[in-house]
Design a protein around this motif. Structure first.
Motif, PDB file in Angstrom:
ATOM      1  N   LYS A  26       0.862  -1.176   0.000  1.00 49.89           N
ATOM      2  CA  LYS A  26       0.000   0.000   0.000  1.00 49.89           C
ATOM      3  C   LYS A  26       0.901   1.230   0.000  1.00 49.89           C
ATOM      4  O   LYS A  26       1.291   1.733   1.049  1.00 49.89           O
ATOM      5  N   MET A  27       1.228   1.698  -1.203  1.00 54.04           N
ATOM      6  CA  MET A  27       2.159   2.801  -1.330  1.00 54.04           C
ATOM      7  C   MET A  27       1.388   4.121  -1.249  1.00 54.04           C
ATOM      8  O   MET A  27       1.199   4.833  -2.234  1.00 54.04           O
ATOM      9  N   ASN A  28       0.911   4.426  -0.047  1.00 52.75           N
ATOM     10  CA  ASN A  28       0.189   5.681   0.161  1.00 52.75           C
ATOM     11  C   ASN A  28       1.160   6.782   0.574  1.00 52.75           C
ATOM     12  O   ASN A  28       2.358   6.569   0.701  1.00 52.75           O
ATOM     13  N   ARG A  29       0.592   7.979   0.812  1.00 55.08           N
ATOM     14  CA  ARG A  29       1.441   9.127   1.127  1.00 55.08           C
ATOM     15  C   ARG A  29       2.255   8.903   2.403  1.00 55.08           C
ATOM     16  O   ARG A  29       3.425   9.276   2.479  1.00 55.08           O
ATOM     17  N   LYS A  30       1.628   8.298   3.392  1.00 53.76           N
ATOM     18  CA  LYS A  30       2.311   8.067   4.664  1.00 53.76           C
ATOM     19  C   LYS A  30       3.499   7.122   4.486  1.00 53.76           C
ATOM     20  O   LYS A  30       4.589   7.368   5.013  1.00 53.76           O
ATOM     21  N   THR A  31       3.286   6.040   3.723  1.00 57.43           N
ATOM     22  CA  THR A  31       4.353   5.067   3.478  1.00 57.43           C
ATOM     23  C   THR A  31       5.502   5.700   2.707  1.00 57.43           C
ATOM     24  O   THR A  31       6.677   5.486   3.034  1.00 57.43           O
ATOM     25  N   ILE A  32       5.152   6.483   1.676  1.00 60.67           N
ATOM     26  CA  ILE A  32       6.186   7.135   0.868  1.00 60.67           C
ATOM     27  C   ILE A  32       6.996   8.109   1.717  1.00 60.67           C
ATOM     28  O   ILE A  32       8.235   8.136   1.643  1.00 60.67           O
ATOM     29  N   PHE A  33       6.310   8.905   2.535  1.00 65.82           N
ATOM     30  CA  PHE A  33       7.009   9.878   3.376  1.00 65.82           C
ATOM     31  C   PHE A  33       7.944   9.184   4.359  1.00 65.82           C
ATOM     32  O   PHE A  33       9.081   9.617   4.552  1.00 65.82           O
ATOM     33  N   ARG A  34       7.457   8.091   4.959  1.00 62.23           N
ATOM     34  CA  ARG A  34       8.288   7.361   5.910  1.00 62.23           C
ATOM     35  C   ARG A  34       9.522   6.765   5.224  1.00 62.23           C
ATOM     36  O   ARG A  34      10.627   6.789   5.772  1.00 62.23           O
ATOM     37  N   LEU A  35       9.329   6.250   4.011  1.00 64.84           N
ATOM     38  CA  LEU A  35      10.447   5.663   3.272  1.00 64.84           C
ATOM     39  C   LEU A  35      11.470   6.729   2.880  1.00 64.84           C
ATOM     40  O   LEU A  35      12.679   6.531   3.033  1.00 64.84           O
ATOM     41  N   LEU A  36      10.973   7.867   2.380  1.00 65.07           N
ATOM     42  CA  LEU A  36      11.879   8.942   1.976  1.00 65.07           C
ATOM     43  C   LEU A  36      12.662   9.469   3.179  1.00 65.07           C
ATOM     44  O   LEU A  36      13.867   9.739   3.082  1.00 65.07           O
ATOM     45  N   ARG A  37      11.978   9.629   4.293  1.00 65.19           N
ATOM     46  CA  ARG A  37      12.639  10.125   5.501  1.00 65.19           C
ATOM     47  C   ARG A  37      13.719   9.142   5.956  1.00 65.19           C
ATOM     48  O   ARG A  37      14.835   9.542   6.307  1.00 65.19           O
ATOM     49  N   ARG A  38      13.373   7.849   5.938  1.00 64.31           N
ATOM     50  CA  ARG A  38      14.329   6.839   6.365  1.00 64.31           C
ATOM     51  C   ARG A  38      15.568   6.843   5.470  1.00 64.31           C
ATOM     52  O   ARG A  38      16.709   6.832   5.952  1.00 64.31           O
ATOM     53  N   GLU A  39      15.356   6.859   4.138  1.00 66.23           N
ATOM     54  CA  GLU A  39      16.479   6.824   3.208  1.00 66.23           C
ATOM     55  C   GLU A  39      17.309   8.109   3.265  1.00 66.23           C
ATOM     56  O   GLU A  39      18.525   8.082   3.075  1.00 66.23           O
ATOM     57  N   LEU A  40      16.645   9.260   3.523  1.00 68.12           N
ATOM     58  CA  LEU A  40      17.386  10.508   3.668  1.00 68.12           C
ATOM     59  C   LEU A  40      18.325  10.431   4.870  1.00 68.12           C
ATOM     60  O   LEU A  40      19.501  10.817   4.787  1.00 68.12           O
TER      61      LEU A  40
END
Length: 461
Positions: free
Chosen positions: A355-369
């Motif tokens: 479920k690639m929703n906004r919350k998941t994407i934001f969490r992934l981007l933050r983690r990778e950053l």
């Protein structure tokens, strides 16, 4: 006589000994006496032997096998070798084998061979089996319907355990799966599931409706095979029923088919990550392999030429600080490596179940950053110290270290953002292949590296 495994030889050595024994037995006319011993070997082992023995011995070898063993052995061969073996068997025996093969495996086989061969093999089969296989071939090859088999055991709810056990015994030779047993109503709709273990532990007079579980995990025939595989993983299933649009049970996907799906999907992603969208193996013709690799490589070649143009733009900076060239491969390589790592992490997490929703994407981007910053700081400080001592210029070391920090962050984010964008655009994210990410990151890293050096050129000269 076939050699037994009484010592510590490898399986390969056993199969080599078996191959030699079979050829000797055929030469001396004793192959039929070895039939019972051949039955003790796994179908895969026999398939390996079939491919190893001299072609002139193959007819006698197959004739020494029972039909059931022969059928299972042929299923382990590659499609064209399997078809060749069926032709060698002759019409009558080939028909017996085809009628006993799992229909889903046969549908897959027929879908990979020329139409003339396909129609011949279908023509020698029993009418019922032939029509079943044709129906399976109508489903998409990568759907639940395309990988299901119609060979399963079912009962009505009013069956007694005694009646159910008798039916299992009657159909046991026609299906490999008697673990899960399905309960249908008069309309052939699935209403429950029981297991052979339940039958063994129950009383002979118990009714199936009292044993069955009604909450059955089932899928429509058009569901993508990746989603089916994910459900197997979620629920630890052995098999899964497949329904048509009217809710009628039309087949079952078994665990061995799911293993094939997982392997095929993994190979597909690996091919795309290596910048080719088709399988290339040891048997692929050199010309074919080159044609499959070339399109992506041509594109990457022209993207790579841009790197040269970037360097030419900063020719003045390079002429003033020649030492900058020493660190170009390291900057570009580290950026590409971190981007590829992020790409692998993202693609592994993406799929029909995600479920690639906004919350998941934001969490992934933050983690990778954060990952990129931590890796960048550690690597940047390390290379700054090394470069500073090496070139006796801590200003140069600081520029290189800071550039590496920025490029690692950029590479990490590029490897994360690009596959997510492609996923949102309904494009397979695996096409954001390792070579593509690496090439793009080369452009980014060189631009940042020389741009930073140009800004601080007064401190470097």
């Amino acid at each position: 006589m076939i050699l037994r495994r009484r010592d510590k030889r490898s399986r390969e050595e056993d199969l080599q000994a078996l191959t030699i024994s079979i050829e000797e037995a055929i030469n001396t006319g004793r192959i039929n006496q070895m039939a019972s011993e051949l039955e003790e070997w796994e179908p895969y082992d026999l398939a390996v032997v079939y491919e190893e023995i001299n072609e002139v011995y193959r007819p006698q070898f197959m004739n020494a096998l029972e039909i059931e063993t022969l059928t299972r052995m042929l299923s382990e061969l590659s499609p064209m070798i399997e078809v060749s073996a069926l032709y060698i068997l002759g019409k009558e025996k080939a028909a017996q084998v085809l009628n006993r093969m799992d229909n889903d495996d046969l549908a897959d086989l027929l879908g990979e061979i020329p139409e003339e061969m396909r129609e011949y093999l279908l023509s020698i089969m029993e009418v019922t089996e032939r029509e079943t296989v044709r129906e399976l071939m109508n489903f998409g090859p990568e759907t639940a319907g395309g990988i299901m088999t119609n060979r399963y055991v079912w009962f009505y709810a009013k069956y007694t355990v005694r009646e159910a056990v008798e039916k299992v015994k009657h159909f046991a030779d026609l299906t490999n799966d008697i673990q899960d047993l399905y309960v249908l109503n008069e309309e052939k709709e699935l209403i429950g599931l029981t297991t052979y273990r339940d039958l063994v532990l129950a009383q002979a007079t118990d009714l199936i409706e009292d044993l069955m579980g009604e909450n059955v995990v089932k899928v429509p025939a058009d569901m993508d095979q990746e989603e089916v595989a994910h459900l197997f993983e979620q629920y630890d299933l052995v098999s899964m029923p497949v329904e048509d649009v009217n809710g009628k049970l039309i087949g079952v996907v078994t665990f061995d088919d799911v293993l094939d799906v997982l392997r095929a999907e993994a190979n597909e992603d690996i091919n795309k990550l290596s910048a080719t969208d088709k399988t290339i193996d040891y048997n692929t013709h050199p010309l074919t392999a080159a044609k499959r690799r070339l399109p992506w490589l041509i594109m990457l070649l022209f993207l790579g030429l841009l790197s040269g143009s970037i360097i030419s733009i900063f020719e003045g900076t390079l002429s003033k600080v020649v030492a900058l060239t020493f660190f170009m491969p390291m900057i570009a390589g580290m950026t590409g490596n971190t981007g590829t790592q992020s790409l692998a992490v993202v693609i592994r997490g993406l799929g029909p179940q995600t479920k690639m929703n906004r919350k998941t994407i934001f969490r992934l981007l933050r983690r990778e950053l954060l990952v990129g910053i931590m890796i960048g700081v550690i690597c940047g400080v390390s290379v700054a110290l090394v470069a500073g001592f090496w070139q006796a210029s801590f200003a140069l070391g600081a520029v290189i270290g800071f550039s590496l920090l920025l490029t690692i962050i950029i590479g990490t984010m590029a490897g994360t953002v690009i596959p997510i964008i492609l996923y949102k655009l309904k494009i397979d994210p695996a096409v954001a292949s390792g070579p593509l990410i690496t090439t793009l990151n080369d452009l980014f890293s060189l631009s940042v590296y020389f741009g930073t050096a140009t800004i601080f050129i007064s401190y470097l000269t």
